[in-house]
Scaffold this active site. Structure first.
Site, mmCIF file in Angstrom:
data_model
loop_
_atom_site.group_PDB
_atom_site.id
_atom_site.type_symbol
_atom_site.label_atom_id
_atom_site.label_comp_id
_atom_site.label_asym_id
_atom_site.label_seq_id
_atom_site.Cartn_x
_atom_site.Cartn_y
_atom_site.Cartn_z
ATOM 1 N N LEU A 137 2.167 12.521 19.982
ATOM 2 C CA LEU A 137 1.767 13.679 19.209
ATOM 3 C C LEU A 137 1.473 14.790 20.217
ATOM 4 C CD1 LEU A 137 -0.786 12.119 16.648
ATOM 5 C CD2 LEU A 137 1.598 12.755 16.214
ATOM 6 N N ASP A 138 1.777 16.036 19.857
ATOM 7 C CA ASP A 138 1.453 17.140 20.752
ATOM 8 C C ASP A 138 -0.041 17.122 21.064
ATOM 9 O OD1 ASP A 138 4.060 18.004 20.674
ATOM 10 O OD2 ASP A 138 3.703 19.546 19.147
ATOM 11 N N LYS A 139 -0.396 17.681 22.198
ATOM 12 C CA LYS A 139 -1.795 17.726 22.631
ATOM 13 C C LYS A 139 -2.717 18.214 21.517
ATOM 14 C CE LYS A 139 -4.862 20.229 25.788
ATOM 15 N NZ LYS A 139 -4.943 21.229 26.889
#
Length: 318
Positions: A137-139
């Protein structure tokens, strides 16, 4: 930390920031320079900038190159919200702001560092820097994520993600009110033709991506949208919604076309600013357990920052 100060001479021919740094620091690749810029390790006259910034002359550029990552990430006692765990896998609710695995500019404080402290048996198939990681998942995207604790689980989960059989449902707050109640966005996603830190459906080449969406609630200039991924490309939802004319609230990378500045509701603007990230949450994850063959599904509620936005929007039409 290796610090370098570069001066772009006033009489120099205008050029992109990443190209100038790459030219000056002969030992670094352009991809490395772009990652440093994206991570905030490059300042132009004291401010962060994009790789595509055109230097016009007279700028002072500060470049910080972090020390090399250790051969292996180190365990760190970072709290985790564990939704499920057994000898094969662990499912967690990842908070916004946590990077999944070490990389340029992020050698500590990642989910991998936390998992290494929590688990003594992460699968090693992902490599030294990504043990147990089968998807990301993106940051700044919150939500459900699964990691493998055995090689058998890693292979099985990776295969399920590869053939797109995993159920992945997200919720997002977007600008605008879509004309339809739902639909499908389909096409390739690859590197943006000019903004290299971004991805785009207008790339010359890329990977096929499919996102199904439906509107959950409408609040005038903002809508709550539920999305189901049939593929799992990097930034897929952010690219698809941005290019469909409904960018995510708070997204720092994909432009909103001036929509934030056009909002007249000062309280809403404050809430979006306080969010400080794209309003995107990985709500549901479903997959077949690698050992038992049982279907498992996990759903989490929206984090407090997105919930606060929705609560306010429900009380006011914007």
């Amino acid at each position: 930390m290796n610090l370098t100060i570069l001066d772009f001479l006033p009489e120099a021919e205008p050029t992109r920031l990443d190209l100038f740094i790459c030219r000056e620091l002969a030992g670094e690749t352009r991809a490395t320079i772009q990652r440093l810029i994206e991570a905030g390790n490059v300042l132009v006259d004291g401010k962060t900038a994009r790789a595509s910034l055109k230097l016009k002359g007279g700028e002072r550029i500060r470049v910080e190159i972090p020390p090399p990552l250790p051969a292996e990430p180190q365990p760190e006692a970072i709290p985790l919200e564990v939704l499920y765990e057994d000898s094969d896998l662990i499912v967690i609710d990842k908070p916004a702001g946590m990077v999944v695995h070490p990389g340029a500019g992020n050698s500590t404080g990642t989910l991998v560092n936390a998992l290494l402290a929590h688990c003594s048996d992460l699968s090693g198939i992902g490599g030294e820097l990504r043990p147990g990681i089968v998807h990301r998942l993106d940051k700044d995207t919150s939500g459900v994520l699964v990691a493998a604790k055995s090689d058998r689980a890693h292979q099985s989960l990776s295969s399920q993600f590869s053939v797109h059989s995993v159920k992945r449902v997200y919720q997002a707050l977007v600008y605008g009110s879509p004309k339809e109640d739902g639909g499908k966005i389909e096409g390739i996603i690859g590197r943006h033709p000019t903004e290299r830190v971004r991805l785009s459906g207008k790339a010359k080449s890329g990977k096929h991506a499919v996102t199904r969406w439906r509107v959950k609630e409408r609040y005038g200039r903002v809508s709550l949208v539920e999305l189901r991924l049939e593929t799992g490309r990097t930034h897929q939802i952010r690219v698809h919604l941005s290019e469909a004319g409904h960018p995510l609230l708070g997204d720092p990378l994909y432009p909103d076309g001036g929509r934030f500045n056009n909002l007249t509701d000062t309280q809403l603007r404050k809430l979006i600013t306080a969010l400080g990230r794209q309003a995107l949450h990985a709500r549901t994850l479903g997959f077949i357990h690698p050992a038992t063959g049982e279907y498992l599904e996990f759903t989490t509620e929206l984090p407090k920052d997105m919930a606060a936005l929705i609560d306010y929007l429900r009380k006011s039409v914007v």
